[in-house]
Design an enzyme around this catalytic site. Structure first.
Site, PDB file in Angstrom:
ATOM      1  CG  ASN A  10      38.904  26.705  31.995  1.00 21.43           C
ATOM      2  OD1 ASN A  10      38.198  26.179  32.862  1.00 21.43           O
ATOM      3  ND2 ASN A  10      39.746  27.684  32.258  1.00 21.43           N
ATOM      4  NE  ARG A  88      41.642  25.654  35.351  1.00 23.13           N
ATOM      5  CZ  ARG A  88      41.061  26.662  35.986  1.00 23.13           C
ATOM      6  NH1 ARG A  88      40.142  27.369  35.386  1.00 23.13           N
ATOM      7  NH2 ARG A  88      41.414  26.967  37.198  1.00 23.13           N
ATOM      8  CG  HIS A 177      46.594  29.760  40.170  1.00 28.88           C
ATOM      9  ND1 HIS A 177      46.564  30.596  41.259  1.00 28.88           N
ATOM     10  CD2 HIS A 177      45.545  30.114  39.406  1.00 28.88           C
ATOM     11  CE1 HIS A 177      45.529  31.422  41.158  1.00 28.88           C
ATOM     12  NE2 HIS A 177      44.893  31.153  40.036  1.00 28.88           N
ATOM     13  NE  ARG A 238      38.754  33.277  44.735  1.00 27.88           N
ATOM     14  CZ  ARG A 238      39.466  32.590  43.855  1.00 27.88           C
ATOM     15  NH1 ARG A 238      40.442  31.810  44.249  1.00 27.88           N
ATOM     16  NH2 ARG A 238      39.201  32.700  42.573  1.00 27.88           N
ATOM     17  CD  GLU A 383      46.307  29.192  34.006  1.00 27.40           C
ATOM     18  OE1 GLU A 383      45.890  28.513  34.946  1.00 27.40           O
ATOM     19  OE2 GLU A 383      45.932  30.362  33.808  1.00 27.40           O
TER      20      GLU A 383
END
Ligand code: AMP
Length: 395
Positions: A10, A88, A177, A238, A383
């Site tokens: 990743n 990923r 996601h 965020r 994940e």
């Protein structure tokens, strides 16, 4: 050990996370991260058989990190058991509806999606190219954050903007996601004995980045993140949904440039922005316990916005069999889960306080009472395992 393990990579702009996983058993043999890549402080660290080790990369970037990874895996006797590399990738646009094996055409298509994720896709490509160079002959796959949501209907992904922006440049809601949602949807259905093909799930992936998704009969039908991972819920740094006119407001009031405003909305807002204290949920909860009013407000806004958007997603599924919480906050914060489920009691959730308290630090399970009309469950996401499973299936 037979040759069936997957190296999962990743890659970020200055970091590279990795793990070697057996896709069948889920066993993780090693995991680690290379950070500050391209700077004099670049290093790689990993955890193997309970020991933490670290190596300086002396200013090296992604290529140096993958070279160090290769040497280290060979030293540990793990290299020869790796059957493939799974990467990923953040944005697959409308091109990638599922994971696939890497070839020249696929690399070009990932590059063509770079305008949709200019900070992420180029970094992902660097990782793919470095792995291809240092692990020649191993098949590689790409697994996208966006692909799970490609089943959203047009009414869910279309922004009410001039249609030409979508037609000419793909401006629409994509969602992220997705790898986590796929993993959690399956795990939640298995845990609850729900048939996936006849299920109405809402999943809240609450980490430093946070989003939620509506999953109908195993397929993504709506989600809170949008063109980019800025839309939707309040997150660590965020802002989530705000009036788009904040751009002109901040520009006129403070003279900020587009880049400066983008930076504020992505990196200085959310829990950090409201609390003026931290982006970290644990730190916010601790400050609340000490009576810090601004931390309390940050937490209240986080929960209120979350509950409101979860309820909105129930429109997409036409009801809720189960609401699953995952991610660092979803898996650990009984306070946030409790507050949100109380706000959603009108949908039939009846919180079991003790079960909610018990589900922390890796403990999973149902957190509503036996008589609750709708079920809420905590699921630990994985994940990396999902990427390993996809890669194994593709080879
Ligand atoms: P992630 O991005 O999935 O690693 O999640 C990171 C977030 O999870 C951070 O905001 C952490 O503060 C939060 N988190 C982790 N453990 C806890 C905990 N025990 N209580 C509250 N929040 C937690």
């Amino acid at each position: 050990m037979s040759k069936e393990n997957i190296l999962v990579i990743n890659c970020g702009s200055s970091s590279l996370k990795f793990a070697v996983i057996n896709p069948k058993s889920g066993e993780e043999f090693i995991n680690g991260i290379a950070e500050r890549l391209g700077s004099p402080e670049a290093f790689i660290r990993w955890k193997f058989e309970g020991n933490k080790e670290r190596e300086e990369l002396n200013g090296g970037a992604h290529d140096a990190a993958v070279a160090a990874l290769l040497t280290m895996l060979a030293d540990k006797g793990l290299k020869d058991d790796i059957a493939a590399v799974g990467h990923r990738v953040v944005h697959g646009g409308e091109t990638f509806k599922e994971s696939c094996l890497v070839n020249e055409e696929v690399l070009q298509a990932v590059e063509n999606c770079s305008h949709l994720a200019p900070l992420h896709n180029p970094a992902n490509l660097i990782g793919i190219k470095a792995a291809g160079k240092h692990f020649p002959g191993l098949p590689m796959s790409v697994v996208f954050d966006t692909s799970f949501h490609q089943t959203m209907p047009a009414e869910a992904y279309t922004y009410a903007l001039p249609y030409e922006f979508y037609r000419d440049h793909g401006l629409r809601k994509y969602g992220f996601h997705g790898t986590s949602y796929r993993f959690v949807a399956k795990a939640a259905c298995e845990a609850l004995g729900l048939p996936v093909e006849n299920s109405k799930l809402i999943i809240a992936h609450l980490g430093n980045g946070a989003s939620a998704a509506a999953v109908l009969n195993g397929e993504g039908v709506d989600t809170t993140m949008g063109l980019t991972p800025l839309e939707g819920l309040v997150m660590g740094t965020r802002c989530g949904n705000v009036d788009p006119n904040v751009f002109s407001f901040l520009s006129k009031t403070y003279g900020y440039s587009l880049d400066e405003i983008t930076d504020i909305l992505n990196k200085k807002s959310g829990l950090l922005g409201i609390s003026e204290l931290s982006n970290d949920c644990r730190a916010i909860e601790e400050a609340c316990a000490e009576g810090n009013q601004q931390a309390q407000l940050a937490l209240d806004v986080f929960c209120y916005v979350l509950a409101k958007q979860l309820a909105g997603l129930a429109v997409a599924t036409g009801g809720v069999d189960a609401l699953a919480f995952t991610g660092g906050i979803g898996e650990n914060s009984d306070a946030i889960r409790g507050k949100v489920l109380k706000a959603l009691s009108f949908l039939g959730f009846d919180l079991d306080d003790q079960k909610n308290l018990d589900c922390r630090f890796g403990n999973e399970g149902v957190i509503t009472t036996d008589s609750s009309k709708a079920t809420a469950i905590v699921v630990s996401t994985n994940e990396e395992l999902m990427i390993a499973k996809d890669t194994a299936a593709l080879i």
